[in-house]
Write a protein that holds these residues in place. Structure first.
Motif: not given
Length: 235
Positions: A193-200, A187-191, A152-161
């Motif tokens: 160099t970007k502002e977190p708001s941009e990554t979101f 956000a910091m696990s993705i990039d 019914d639900v897929v939940y993800i909490d991983i440090a990947q780009p």
């Protein structure tokens, strides 16, 4: 000296979540303990009437943080079947286990063998029969597809780009029609160099491009910096 609990009441919006009030006026989230007398991560056990609850620490659980920060919708209730990607040592999965109860099921995927052993010791070996442990890599859902029925639900909490992509790839395999996804954006696990708001925005757009309607988004500060929780439904 311990502070006495003076009331435990159901959360006003979320089934299976409770609010414990203490004599000093403070309030804490809690879930009803599926395995009474047993702790998972050193949390406080709360006895109220004939029922035991476990305090749910928002500094240890991003789902608890999201609820406290005003999350409007949590697609988890008694009987829910869920795929949890990035189970780690089991803090949040243990509270989800409390919520979904004996009729629910949590397929819990963790990549690190060391952390997976800790997960086994804290949850599975302690009698949480609604937890199915899977040692695997969330980037490759075909590797564990034979273990999992529709959820019914897929939940993800991983440090990947590419967190949204990994979530959607797993949902393509396992999510039932009309099901929901829950994305913790780190956000910091993705990039860095970007502002977190941009990554979101980037990750939310990636979900939309895969056919999801975003229902709610909350930032997790002060509990987790540069993190957000997104709830979406497959259109």
């Amino acid at each position: 000296m311990s502070i006495e609990v003076v009331d435990v009441r159901p959360h006003e919006r979320f089934a299976g979540v409770y609010v414990a009030k203490f004599e000093d006026g403070s309030e804490r989230l809690a879930t009803r303990n599926l395995t009474p007398g047993r702790r998972v991560y050193g949390e406080r056990l709360i006895k109220w009437g004939d029922v035991e609850y476990r305090e749910w620490n928002p500094y240890r659980s991003k789902l608890a943080a999201a609820i406290l920060n005003g999350l409007k919708y949590v697609p988890i209730q008694e009987g829910t079947h869920m795929l949890y990607l990035g189970a780690a040592s089991g803090t949040t999965p243990s509270h989800v286990s409390d919520i979904v109860g004996e009729r629910g099921l949590i397929y819990s995927v963790e990549f690190s063998p060391r952390v997976f052993r800790e997960f086994m010791e804290k949850l599975v070996d302690q009698g949480r029969r609604n937890v199915v442990p899977i040692l695997g890599d969330a980037r490759f859902p075909f590797q564990y597809a034979h273990y999992i029925k529709g959820v019914d639900v897929v939940y993800i909490d991983i440090a990947q780009p590419v967190q949204a992509k990994i979530l959607a790839d797993n949902a393509d395999y396992f999510l039932k029609k009309g099901g929901h996804v829950m994305l913790v954006i780190k956000a910091m696990s993705i990039d860095v160099t970007k502002e977190p708001s941009e990554t979101f925005k980037q990750e939310i757009n990636a979900l939309k491009e895969r056919g999801y309607e975003v229902l709610d988004t909350v930032h997790l500060e002060p509990y987790d910096v540069a993190h957000a929780m997104v709830i979406a439904r497959r259109v």
